[in-house]
Every structure is written in structure tokens, then in C-alpha cells.
Design a protein around this motif. Structure first.
Motif, short mmCIF file in Angstrom:
data_model
loop_
_atom_site.label_atom_id
_atom_site.label_comp_id
_atom_site.label_asym_id
_atom_site.label_seq_id
_atom_site.Cartn_x
_atom_site.Cartn_y
_atom_site.Cartn_z
N GLU A 76 0.83 -1.21 0.00
CA GLU A 76 0.00 0.00 0.00
C GLU A 76 0.86 1.26 0.00
N GLU A 77 1.97 1.21 0.73
CA GLU A 77 2.83 2.38 0.81
C GLU A 77 3.90 2.39 -0.27
N ALA A 78 3.90 1.38 -1.10
CA ALA A 78 4.87 1.28 -2.21
C ALA A 78 6.31 1.37 -1.71
N LEU A 79 6.55 0.77 -0.55
CA LEU A 79 7.91 0.78 -0.01
C LEU A 79 8.81 -0.21 -0.75
N LEU A 80 8.21 -1.25 -1.32
CA LEU A 80 8.95 -2.24 -2.09
C LEU A 80 8.06 -2.72 -3.22
N SER A 81 8.68 -3.17 -4.28
CA SER A 81 7.92 -3.74 -5.38
C SER A 81 7.46 -5.15 -5.01
N ASP A 82 6.50 -5.62 -5.78
CA ASP A 82 6.01 -6.98 -5.53
C ASP A 82 7.14 -8.01 -5.67
N ASP A 83 7.98 -7.83 -6.67
CA ASP A 83 9.07 -8.78 -6.87
C ASP A 83 10.06 -8.74 -5.71
N GLN A 84 10.37 -7.49 -5.29
CA GLN A 84 11.30 -7.37 -4.15
C GLN A 84 10.71 -8.02 -2.90
N LEU A 85 9.46 -7.75 -2.66
CA LEU A 85 8.79 -8.29 -1.47
C LEU A 85 8.75 -9.81 -1.52
N ALA A 86 8.43 -10.35 -2.67
CA ALA A 86 8.37 -11.81 -2.80
C ALA A 86 9.72 -12.46 -2.55
N ALA A 87 10.78 -11.82 -3.05
CA ALA A 87 12.12 -12.38 -2.86
C ALA A 87 12.53 -12.32 -1.39
N ILE A 88 12.23 -11.20 -0.75
CA ILE A 88 12.65 -11.03 0.65
C ILE A 88 11.89 -11.98 1.58
N LEU A 89 10.60 -12.16 1.30
CA LEU A 89 9.76 -12.97 2.18
C LEU A 89 9.67 -14.43 1.75
N SER A 90 10.49 -14.82 0.80
CA SER A 90 10.48 -16.23 0.41
C SER A 90 11.04 -17.09 1.53
N PRO A 91 10.56 -18.31 1.67
CA PRO A 91 11.10 -19.20 2.72
C PRO A 91 12.61 -19.36 2.63
N GLN A 92 13.13 -19.42 1.39
CA GLN A 92 14.58 -19.63 1.23
C GLN A 92 15.37 -18.46 1.82
N SER A 93 14.86 -17.24 1.66
CA SER A 93 15.55 -16.06 2.18
C SER A 93 15.44 -15.95 3.68
N MET A 94 14.26 -16.27 4.22
CA MET A 94 14.02 -16.02 5.64
C MET A 94 14.65 -17.05 6.56
N VAL A 95 14.84 -18.27 6.10
CA VAL A 95 15.31 -19.31 7.02
C VAL A 95 16.72 -19.78 6.73
N ARG A 96 17.40 -19.21 5.71
CA ARG A 96 18.74 -19.69 5.41
C ARG A 96 19.68 -19.36 6.56
N GLN A 97 20.63 -20.24 6.79
CA GLN A 97 21.63 -20.03 7.86
C GLN A 97 22.91 -19.51 7.23
N GLN A 98 23.37 -18.36 7.72
CA GLN A 98 24.60 -17.77 7.20
C GLN A 98 25.81 -18.51 7.77
#
Length: 477
Positions: free
Chosen positions: A454-476
Motif C-alpha cells: 500500500e505504501e509502495a515501499l517495495l515492489s512486488d518482486d522485491q517483497l516476494a524475494a525477501i519474504l520467500s522461505p529460502q531467504s528467511m530461514v537460510r543459515q549464514q
């Protein structure tokens, strides 16, 4: 004595023989392999109802010590060929599991374990007499003290045998821990792709997988094998040969090292003679360390059980992220209720172990000067705790962990509804924006992703990539 007591009933229904000890005559059942001092101890100590025979490890350990002593005494010319052979044959019978029921003395006893030592001496003497062709009680031919207990005292036999018994009991415990760890690791692999919310302080934190949660359980328990091994190594330093107070009185020169070498051969354990036998005769440090090791394991198991109960809570109004196997109806009044009875039982065992660690501590502290007379209480609790933990761990593993299934739909719902995923956006929209979005989500009931869009802080593609399971749970790394 009460005429209805088990001992009086025995005397009324069984044939008896008369034996003597330093306090006088004592009636002993004809068929019994034990003797007068064992009988007297049974009369005196009716405390736990748990006899020595309850722990086969202790009976076997006593037999090993007596066999090792007989070998050493024979090599030193203190026992004839016939007597040494008779003692070792009797010990071999005990090692095969025979006649354990003859060890009738209560585990809790006064006398710093003297009654336990004499129970072993008398049973071995009478079994040896039978081998030599004599009747029970004909101790002129093979004496419990003069022969079976030669070059020994309760104060070196009892702690040595107790240490061995605990080490033996610990092996079954280690196996149970390893199998539980493997089952948890297998669940970690099974649940590797199940996304869920992690929690800190009982509040939503950040996403993780259920597999990561169970893998962490497995790694946590996998550390305990080494700790148990470390504690067992301390128990393998013994005072055999120190006799009464560590000075070696009544034991010939060379006996201690010889007896310990023989015991290592018989037991298969890396036992070694303590550097200072006076110190070793009164020191309870190894027992304290072992008790603390059991407590550490118990705390971890209790925390695991707590987590399993939380994760399976509900099923409609709790977390309900995993399903535990249903083991029995949960209520006499509420139809359909099923409780987490297996983790609950594991919790209770853990509480017992944690509590008796303090008992062991107090008993160890209560020693005076060259001996600790409270050692029977220490041994009783450590052997009992080993057994309780082993049985409870096997119960938890086989009746609970292996049958756990994931509620993937519920886990996904929690992730979608959580405000915690906003943490993943902080590097991209900044902490202040993330905090504001979190507050709006909490008040409005809208999802975090929807508000960001709603606030256009991120694009749909950016948001999808950031909130993907692979991004959120990977161990550095």
C-alpha cells in the motif's frame, strides 16, 4: 519384631540353620546362600524396599572386585589354589546372572556399605563352599572375611564396586540418548521444508522451519555422550587396595596395583589406582560430577518435553503445529481429550533427577575425616537416576518422537498471520518504517506484506524475494 513381618513369616515357614557373627547367633534360612550378617542387616534396614539385587550392575561389579582380589591374593600366596578357584567360580556364577536374588540388603543402610560388602562375602563364601564340597556355613573351610574379603575393607570394595556399577549403568543410558538424538535428527530432515514461526519469550519472532527446530533438539542432546564419558572416566579412578582409610593396612605390598590390574582385565574398564588412597577413600568428587551430568541431561530433556507440549497444544486453541501420537484417553469426564502423557512422564523423571542431585550433594558434603558414611545414599540415587533416565528416554523416543507428524497448514497460517516477518524487511525499508508497519498491522489486522505494498515501499518482486522461505530461514556461514 512384629510377628507379621516378612522375616518372622520366613522363620515360621522355613527350615533354618544357625550362624554366628561377632554379636552372637543368627537364624538363617537353610536354602539361603547369604549368612548371619546379611540376615542381621535385612532386619535392621527396611527403608526403601529396594535390595541390592534391584541393580544387577552392582551385583556384577561386586563379583568383579572379589574375583580380582582373589586373583591378586592367590598370586601373592595368600590364598590356596582351591580357595582362589572356589571364590572365582562363585564370582563367575554371579557374573552370569545367577543367585542375584541372594543380595537382599536394602540399598540404604548404615555402616558405609559394610552390609553390602558382607552380603557379597557371605554369598560368595557359601557358593565357594559348595564348589569345595562343604555345607553352607562351614566357614573354617572358606571364610567370608578371612578369605573372600582378604586384603580388603568395605571402604575400598564398596566405592570401587559402586563406581563400576554406575559406569555400567551409564552405557545403557548413553545408548538411549544416542537413539533419541538420531530420532530427533530424522524428524529434522522430515520437516526440513515446513515453514513456521520461531518464538522468543513466548512471542512471535522470525520464521524458521520445523526441521530446524528438531535439528536443534538433536544437536542439543548430541552433546551429552561426551559429558557422560567424561564423568565415567573420573569414576574409573579407584581406591582398591587402600583398605580401611587408604593406608593399605592388612594388604601386602604390591597388592593394590595387582588387584587393580586384575580388575581392569575382568571388567574391561580402564580403571586405575588413585594417586593418594587416603584422599580417594573419602572423596566423593567423581560422584558429584556424575550426578551433575545427569542433572544437565535431565534439564535438557525436560525443556524438550516442555517444547513438545507447547508445539502440540490445542488442538483447536493452542499452537497445534505438531501432532503427538495419541497414547491413551486423556480424561474421565471430557470425551475425546488426549493429553501429552509421554512428555509429561519425561518431565517428572527429570524433576526426580534434578531434585536428587541436591540429595547427592548433601550426602557428599556430610562425610567426616577419612570416610563418608553416607555413600549408600549416593549410590542408590545415582543408580536409580541412571535407570529412570534410560527408561524414560526410551519411552519418549519410541512412544512419542518417532510418531510425531507436522501440521503444515497450521504452521503456514501462523507465518502468514505473524507480524514477526517484518524483521526480514528492516535491511530494506529501515527500522523506523518496519516498526511503523508492525504497529499498523497490529492495530488494523492487515498483513505486513499488504501494508508495504500500500505504501509502495517495495515492489512486488522485491517483497516476494525477501519474504520467500529460502531467504528467511537460510543459515549464514
Amino acid at each position: 519384631m512384629n510377628s507379621n513381618s516378612p522375616l518372622m513369616q520366613e522363620q515360621n515357614t522355613e527350615e533354618i540353620r544357625i550362624e554366628k557373627d561377632s554379636l552372637g547367633e543368627q537364624q538363617v534360612p537353610v536354602q539361603a546362600w547369604y549368612g548371619a550378617q546379611t540376615r542381621r542387616a535385612r532386619q535392621n534396614f527396611d527403608i526403601t524396599g529396594v535390595p541390592i539385587s534391584h541393580f544387577p550392575e552392582l551385583v556384577r561389579a561386586l563379583a568383579m572386585v572379589k574375583a580380582a582380589a582373589a586373583r591378586a591374593n592367590h598370586r601373592l600366596g595368600l590364598l590356596t589354589d582351591d580357595k582362589a578357584a572356589a571364590i572365582q567360580d562363585a564370582c563367575a556364577q554371579l557374573l552370569r546372572g545367577e543367585h542375584h536374588e541372594e543380595f537382599i540388603v536394602d540399598l540404604i543402610q548404615g555402616g558405609a556399605g559394610t552390609s553390602t560388602n558382607m552380603n557379597a562375602n557371605e554369598v560368595i563364601a557359601n557358593l565357594g563352599l559348595s564348589k569345595l564340597g562343604f555345607a553352607k556355613g562351614q566357614y573354617a573351610q572358606l571364610h567370608p572375611n578371612n578369605d573372600v574379603n582378604r586384603s580388603q575393607s568395605t571402604n575400598d570394595v564398596y566405592p570401587t564396586a559402586s563406581r563400576l556399577a554406575i559406569v555400567f549403568a551409564a552405557q545403557g543410558l548413553k545408548t538411549a540418548v544416542t537413539e533419541l538424538q538420531q530420532s530427533l535428527a530424522a524428524k529434522g530432515m522430515e520437516f526440513a521444508d515446513v515453514l513456521k514461526m520461531g518464538r522468543t519469550q513466548m512471542q512471535d519472532a522470525v520464521p524458521m522451519t520445523l526441521g530446524q527446530e528438531f535439528e536443534a533438539f538433536a544437536v542439543n542432546l548430541g552433546e551429552e555422550d561426551a559429558r557422560i564419558d567424561d564423568a565415567c572416566r573420573l569414576l574409573c579412578e579407584i581406591n582398591l587396595g587402600g583398605t580401611a582409610i587408604g593406608t593399605g593396612i592388612n594388604a601386602p605390598r604390591g597388592y593394590a596395583n595387582m588387584a587393580v590390574t586384575e580388575l581392569a582385565d575382568i571388567s574391561g574398564l580402564p580403571v586405575s589406582l588413585a594417586h593418594n588412597l587416603v584422599e580417594a577413600s573419602s572423596d566423593m568428587g567423581a560422584f558429584i560430577t556424575f550426578s551433575s551430568t545427569l542433572k544437565r541431561l535431565a534439564v535438557k530433556l525436560s525443556k524438550l518435553s516442555n517444547d513438545l507440549r507447547l508445539l502440540s497444544s490445542g488442538p483447536r486453541t493452542g499452537f497445534n503445529e505438531i501432532h503427538l501420537p495419541a497414547m491413551q484417553p486423556g480424561s474421565s469426564i471430557m470425551p475425546g481429550k488426549v493429553n501429552p502423557v509421554i512428555p509429561e512422564a519425561m518431565n517428572q523423571t527429570a524433576f526426580q533427577v534434578i531434585g536428587t542431585d541436591m540429595t547427592v550433594t548433601l550426602a557428599a558434603e556430610a562425610g567426616q575425616l577419612q570416610l563418608n558414611a553416607m555413600e549408600p545414599l549416593i549410590i542408590y540415587n545415582l543408580l536409580n537416576n541412571c535407570r529412570m533416565l534410560e527408561k524414560s528416554i526410551r519411552m519418549l523416543d519410541r512412544l512419542c518422537i518417532r510418531g510425531i507428524t507436522a501440521n503444515e497448514e497450521r504452521c503456514a497460517q501462523h507465518v502468514e498471520q505473524s507480524i514477526g516477518i517484518v524483521t526480514a524487511l528492516v535491511p530494506h525499508i529501515g527500522y523506523d518504517n518496519a516498526s511503523r508497519i508492525a504497529g499498523q498491522a497490529l492495530l488494523s489486522g492487515k498483513g505486513v506484506a499488504a501494508l508495504v505494498r500500500e505504501e509502495a515501499l517495495l515492489s512486488d518482486d522485491q517483497l516476494a524475494a525477501i519474504l520467500s522461505p529460502q531467504s528467511m530461514v537460510r543459515q549464514q556461514a
